[in-house]
Design an enzyme around this catalytic site. Structure first.
Site, PDB file in Angstrom:
ATOM      1  N   PRO A   9     -34.536  25.438  48.767  1.00  0.00           N
ATOM      2  CA  PRO A   9     -35.379  25.103  47.625  1.00  0.00           C
ATOM      3  C   PRO A   9     -35.630  26.263  46.672  1.00  0.00           C
ATOM      4  O   PRO A   9     -35.772  27.413  47.093  1.00  0.00           O
ATOM      5  CB  PRO A   9     -36.692  24.649  48.269  1.00  0.00           C
ATOM      6  CG  PRO A   9     -36.673  25.217  49.638  1.00  0.00           C
ATOM      7  CD  PRO A   9     -35.233  25.264  50.047  1.00  0.00           C
ATOM      8  N   ASN A  10     -35.653  25.915  45.405  1.00  0.00           N
ATOM      9  CA  ASN A  10     -35.972  26.811  44.285  1.00  0.00           C
ATOM     10  C   ASN A  10     -34.840  27.774  43.917  1.00  0.00           C
ATOM     11  O   ASN A  10     -34.935  28.482  42.917  1.00  0.00           O
ATOM     12  CB  ASN A  10     -37.272  27.604  44.546  1.00  0.00           C
ATOM     13  CG  ASN A  10     -38.452  26.689  44.773  1.00  0.00           C
ATOM     14  OD1 ASN A  10     -38.750  25.850  43.925  1.00  0.00           O
ATOM     15  ND2 ASN A  10     -39.114  26.807  45.919  1.00  0.00           N
ATOM     16  N   ARG A  17     -36.134  32.739  37.818  1.00  0.00           N
ATOM     17  CA  ARG A  17     -37.268  32.740  38.733  1.00  0.00           C
ATOM     18  C   ARG A  17     -37.523  34.148  39.285  1.00  0.00           C
ATOM     19  O   ARG A  17     -36.607  34.745  39.855  1.00  0.00           O
ATOM     20  CB  ARG A  17     -36.903  31.799  39.888  1.00  0.00           C
ATOM     21  CG  ARG A  17     -37.797  31.860  41.059  1.00  0.00           C
ATOM     22  CD  ARG A  17     -37.142  31.224  42.273  1.00  0.00           C
ATOM     23  NE  ARG A  17     -38.052  31.313  43.387  1.00  0.00           N
ATOM     24  CZ  ARG A  17     -37.672  31.322  44.662  1.00  0.00           C
ATOM     25  NH1 ARG A  17     -36.393  31.232  44.977  1.00  0.00           N
ATOM     26  NH2 ARG A  17     -38.555  31.426  45.602  1.00  0.00           N
ATOM     27  N   TYR A  22     -35.535  38.637  42.542  1.00  0.00           N
ATOM     28  CA  TYR A  22     -34.241  38.014  42.840  1.00  0.00           C
ATOM     29  C   TYR A  22     -33.126  38.374  41.849  1.00  0.00           C
ATOM     30  O   TYR A  22     -31.991  37.909  42.014  1.00  0.00           O
ATOM     31  CB  TYR A  22     -34.414  36.486  42.896  1.00  0.00           C
ATOM     32  CG  TYR A  22     -35.407  36.039  43.945  1.00  0.00           C
ATOM     33  CD1 TYR A  22     -35.189  36.323  45.288  1.00  0.00           C
ATOM     34  CD2 TYR A  22     -36.568  35.343  43.594  1.00  0.00           C
ATOM     35  CE1 TYR A  22     -36.099  35.928  46.260  1.00  0.00           C
ATOM     36  CE2 TYR A  22     -37.484  34.929  44.564  1.00  0.00           C
ATOM     37  CZ  TYR A  22     -37.241  35.230  45.890  1.00  0.00           C
ATOM     38  OH  TYR A  22     -38.144  34.843  46.849  1.00  0.00           O
ATOM     39  N   HIS A  99     -30.700  36.300  52.790  1.00  0.00           N
ATOM     40  CA  HIS A  99     -31.830  36.342  51.861  1.00  0.00           C
ATOM     41  C   HIS A  99     -31.557  37.421  50.836  1.00  0.00           C
ATOM     42  O   HIS A  99     -31.134  38.533  51.201  1.00  0.00           O
ATOM     43  CB  HIS A  99     -33.135  36.671  52.590  1.00  0.00           C
ATOM     44  CG  HIS A  99     -33.473  35.639  53.603  1.00  0.00           C
ATOM     45  ND1 HIS A  99     -33.969  34.412  53.263  1.00  0.00           N
ATOM     46  CD2 HIS A  99     -33.327  35.642  54.939  1.00  0.00           C
ATOM     47  CE1 HIS A  99     -34.127  33.691  54.360  1.00  0.00           C
ATOM     48  NE2 HIS A  99     -33.746  34.417  55.393  1.00  0.00           N
ATOM     49  N   ARG A 106     -42.047  41.880  52.435  1.00  0.00           N
ATOM     50  CA  ARG A 106     -42.855  41.039  51.552  1.00  0.00           C
ATOM     51  C   ARG A 106     -44.092  40.492  52.280  1.00  0.00           C
ATOM     52  O   ARG A 106     -44.519  41.056  53.282  1.00  0.00           O
ATOM     53  CB  ARG A 106     -41.956  39.933  50.982  1.00  0.00           C
ATOM     54  CG  ARG A 106     -40.763  40.513  50.198  1.00  0.00           C
ATOM     55  CD  ARG A 106     -39.923  39.433  49.587  1.00  0.00           C
ATOM     56  NE  ARG A 106     -40.681  38.650  48.611  1.00  0.00           N
ATOM     57  CZ  ARG A 106     -40.272  37.472  48.129  1.00  0.00           C
ATOM     58  NH1 ARG A 106     -39.118  36.955  48.541  1.00  0.00           N
ATOM     59  NH2 ARG A 106     -41.003  36.833  47.248  1.00  0.00           N
TER      60      ARG A 106
HETATM   61  C1  DQA Z   1     -35.478  34.011  49.924  1.00  0.00           C
HETATM   62  C2  DQA Z   1     -36.753  34.560  50.586  1.00  0.00           C
HETATM   63  C3  DQA Z   1     -37.739  33.440  50.884  1.00  0.00           C
HETATM   64  O1  DQA Z   1     -38.922  33.965  51.476  1.00  0.00           O
HETATM   65  C4  DQA Z   1     -38.129  32.726  49.602  1.00  0.00           C
HETATM   66  O2  DQA Z   1     -38.982  31.635  49.884  1.00  0.00           O
HETATM   67  C5  DQA Z   1     -36.956  32.317  48.786  1.00  0.00           C
HETATM   68  C6  DQA Z   1     -35.799  33.185  48.692  1.00  0.00           C
HETATM   69  C7  DQA Z   1     -34.516  35.133  49.513  1.00  0.00           C
HETATM   70  O3  DQA Z   1     -33.356  34.822  49.222  1.00  0.00           O
HETATM   71  O4  DQA Z   1     -34.926  36.297  49.418  1.00  0.00           O
HETATM   72  O5  DQA Z   1     -36.988  31.280  48.134  1.00  0.00           O
HETATM   73  O6  DQA Z   1     -34.800  33.201  50.871  1.00  0.00           O
END
Ligand code: DQA
Length: 161
Positions: A9-10, A17, A22, A99, A106
């Site tokens: 997600p996202n 974002r 990121y 990730h 974090r």
């Molecule tokens: C993530 C790290 C997760 O904690 C976060 O919710 C994400 C992206 C990363 O790629 O660093 O959506 O997976």
């Protein structure tokens, strides 16, 4: 050799974002880098992104007998989705978790991954390179059938609880 790349997600919003965390590459641009590396490594990649847990579970199930391994960024589901963890355990395939950010630097809730213990390995904190490093590692695991001298024993025991 075929690899399914799965984004949680996202991640469809990458590039817009939280760019300080990121970076500015879009998901499509990251996928282009992965496709380029896949060519170099002599494998094929397919991509899937969803914001819905059930769709991600379905995609993981669909991988059995269709691909040789899974590269997954479960995004926020990393931290609490037992459904994704069980789906990863259920398929008899090597899975590598990636990730972009270093989740251990974090917020406390991101320090735990419920999915990593049933994956062969995890790459965290290298931006888009996490995906590229993860793909290299996964292809190596599939080619060798082993991980750093140890068998990748995903989902085979309760020691992973
Ligand atoms: C993530 C790290 C997760 O904690 C976060 O919710 C994400 C992206 C990363 O790629 O660093 O959506 O997976």
């Amino acid at each position: 050799m075929k690899i399914q790349v799965i984004h949680g997600p996202n991640l469809n919003l990458l590039g817009r974002r939280e760019t300080e965390t990121y970076g500015t590459l879009t998901l499509r641009e990251i996928e282009a880098l992965l496709a380029h590396l896949a060519c170099e490594l002599g494998c094929r990649v397919e991509f899937f992104q969803s914001n819905h847990e059930g769709e991600l579970v379905d995609c993981i199930h669909s991988c059995q007998d269709r691909v040789d391994g899974i590269l997954i960024n479960p995004a926020a589901f990393t931290h609490y989705s037992y459904a994704l963890r069980d789906a990863i355990t259920a398929v008899d395939l090597p899975v590598v978790e990636v990730h972009m950010s270093n989740i251990y630097q974090r917020e406390a809730f991101r320090h735990q991954s419920v999915t990593a213990p049933v994956c062969c390995g995890q790459v965290s904190g290298f931006g888009e390179s996490s995906y590229l490093l993860g793909l290299r590692g996964l292809v190596g695991i599939i080619r060798d059938g082993k991980q750093q001298g140890f068998e990748c024993r995903k989902g085979k025991g309760s020691e992973r609880a």
